[in-house]
Design a protein around this motif. Sequence first.
Motif, short mmCIF file in Angstrom:
data_model
loop_
_atom_site.label_atom_id
_atom_site.label_comp_id
_atom_site.label_asym_id
_atom_site.label_seq_id
_atom_site.Cartn_x
_atom_site.Cartn_y
_atom_site.Cartn_z
N PRO A 137 0.76 -1.25 -0.14
CA PRO A 137 -0.14 -0.42 0.04
C PRO A 137 0.80 1.43 -0.62
N GLN A 138 0.66 1.97 -0.60
CA GLN A 138 1.22 3.20 -0.75
C GLN A 138 0.34 4.99 0.01
N ILE A 139 0.96 5.74 -0.64
CA ILE A 139 -0.02 6.92 0.03
C ILE A 139 0.21 7.90 -1.65
N THR A 140 -1.21 7.76 -1.75
CA THR A 140 -1.61 7.94 -2.72
C THR A 140 -2.78 9.24 -2.28
N ASN A 141 -2.92 9.60 -3.93
CA ASN A 141 -3.73 10.91 -3.85
C ASN A 141 -2.72 12.06 -3.47
N ARG A 142 -1.91 12.68 -2.75
CA ARG A 142 -1.43 13.69 -2.03
C ARG A 142 -0.47 13.80 -1.95
N LYS A 143 0.61 15.20 -2.82
CA LYS A 143 1.70 15.86 -2.47
C LYS A 143 2.08 15.17 -0.75
N ILE A 144 3.97 14.82 -2.18
CA ILE A 144 4.34 14.44 -0.74
C ILE A 144 5.83 15.58 -1.05
N ARG A 145 6.23 16.10 0.01
CA ARG A 145 7.85 16.85 0.07
C ARG A 145 8.36 17.03 0.15
N ILE A 146 10.05 17.14 -0.43
CA ILE A 146 10.79 16.59 -0.71
C ILE A 146 12.43 18.24 -0.45
#
Length: 815
Positions: A137-146
């Motif tokens: 399972p992944q963190i989908t449909n939301r932005k992740i800042r790097i």
Amino acid sequence: MENLDLSQFDEQEKPIDIKYYLIKYFRYWPLYLICIIIGLIVVFLFHRYTMEKYEVKGSVMIKSNASPEVRILDRSNIFSGGENLTNDILLFSSKNLATEALQQLHFDVSYFASTNIKEIELYKNSPIKVEVDWEYPQITNRKIRINILSDTTFRLLPGENTLLDKFFMSNKYEEEERDVFRKDWKFGEDVLGEDAKFKIFLLDNLRQYDTYEFLLHSPSALIDSYSNAVQVRPLIDYGTVLEISTVTKIVEKGSDYINALMDAFLEYDLKEKNRISENALKFIEEQLYIVEDSLKSVEGRMQLFKVQNKMLDVNAEFGGVLNNIQVLEANIQAIDFELAYYKTLKSYLVNKTDSFEEIVAPSVIGITDGLFNEMIKSLVDLSLERRKLLSIVKDTHPDVEVLDQQIERLKENIFENIQNLISNTESKKKENQKKLISFDKQFSNLPKAESDYTNILREFKLRENLYTYLLEKRAEAGIAKASNVPDNSIVDYAKRGTLIYPKKTQNYTYAIGLGFFLPFGFLVLFHYLNNRVMDQIQLKNLLRIPLLGTIGYSDKNTNLLVAEHPRSLASESFRSLRSALFYIASEKKCKKILVTSSISGEGKTYISLNLASAMALSGKKTCIIGLDLRKPKLSKYLGISNKKGLSTFLVDKDSADEIILKTPYENLYAVPSGAVPPNPAELLLKDKMEGFLEKLEQQFDIIIMDCPPVGLVSETMDLLRFSDVNLYIVRHDFTHKNHLLMINDLYANDQVRNFYAIFNGLKSGGDTYDFGGYNYGYGYNYSYMKKNSYGDGYYMEEGKFKTSWLEKILAKFRA
């Protein structure tokens, strides 16, 4: 007041004065300019903060491969193009084809530059790459800042909503913490969390920023999104070229998907064609396995027999017989092979009712019947087309039913052909068997050992020839598979994109158009709903009596403009009116001028007083009479007593000489109204009034009669019989248009004579339309009026004239 017949006042149709309307509405050009500038700024900001969308297109040619023989056998298809483009159009929108295309691309991760203005997707220009393990399972449909800390480490943070996210809900999400956030990670290592497993690689050390964002897309959602985003249509009518297009925010990304989709379509077509070769190879491999085992067995028996009997060769005398036997046995074996194929095919067609893709082509078996080969090939093609269509629609679809009908007809023709082929092949087999029996009798004369050996050798040769034949067919099937190419071809790859949103040129055009037409429409509506007389053109169109002069708006703090400011422009206005009046009724020794209007407040007393002053200044002995017994104002403006006046004279309290008062101004005399009587109308009807006017005619050159409004009281109509010239006052932006119906009615019915209109209180700019200085050859169009009210009204208190807030706003934009 009696009811008016409005039908009498229908004006004749007049030509439209273009100049009038141009001047009237062009005076507001600052308002138009401001609205246009605001519109352009709004459109510019809209373009600045809106994500652009482009349309990218590619095209594919769908080739028809239906043979003439099949079209003759299938009567329903004789006049058809042989190709159903609808199936291919639906295939391009299928999820299966979208899956094949997306497998070639790295669309499961989107990369963005970190900005609070609008979303900027980097696509291939991203300095980082994310490899996702979708088994977890992944963190989908939301932005992740790097945040890139160094060339080896980075930190992950929750993404932030942009300005567009807040207003247009694009990728909007609620803030939530994850276990992979606010930790330092190394490039290339697994980022593991409760709902995350992926790797991040740094591709470009010369990056422009240190902060980026990425968004993980679920594969299933991605497939749904892209399969629904494709539009397919024929490029031209009656053609077989399909145009494939999609709308995208990144031209290169959309082009890559369209190109990958077209490649996947061709690959799908090629796979379907290769299924025939693959089925043939499978069949041949099975036969080779069986023949190879039997060949090895016979070869072993032959070697054992030769060792045991010490034999090296067979007598040459019987070599020709043996060769003939071997040829006949090979022919019979091939015939049996054909018969087995025909019977297997017949059984297959009987048992199968919907799918015929696994049929081995007759040419692979060595059957050279062209019609039969073409029929089998057409049956396989129709079956493949049906299976392709069923991947998109249900089996009850009309197109599927049409294909089923074509397949059924073709099956019937194939059955009939198979029966004929079986019959002919069995006849051929019997002939070969007869020949073989005759050669066997000749061969029976050989010695027993040689005869046994020859039998084994004959069996070996038979197996060997069949094995060689199958090897040749396998090679041919392999070559056919390798040489297969798609029937369809790509005409144009997607390269360039066309901007479809926002349409900048169109939006700027709309901004200019709306910036002009919105205020213009508002002004037109405002003027249309405005029921007051606003300029001379309107007044001339509404009135049937001639317009004698125009008196401008004044800001002087006095009602005696001519007397107190004789050199002002306002005084010139009244002098022009005076000159015009000299030409009217010039034969009269004493000219009696009556001044009236429709309602109170239009400036009757003001005009009467200043006109009398202008007459007095010219040397004419002038008397102004206050005939408005209900609302007397003359004495107030002149600063004289109103205790004695016309009303006291008419009731015999004072003599005529006592009510004729000299004013402070030379040649100007006044008769005030006197105390307000209970019956003013009856007093003015007395014969004594007529005698009083005759007495004034002997003493004065000009008599000005300040009368009450003709539209409100009745006595004015009775006083008209005493006057030589009648002035009807209309006040700018005060007099209502329907008030003019009374004077038009009187004039049309010949109830009044010698009536002239005076346009009072005209304000410059805005709705004022100038005539270049003159009105019918008389009076100039410039002067000013006192900024006050002209009376309180009759029978009911009328509100003082005030400029509305809307008019004040519009006045600020007038040129």
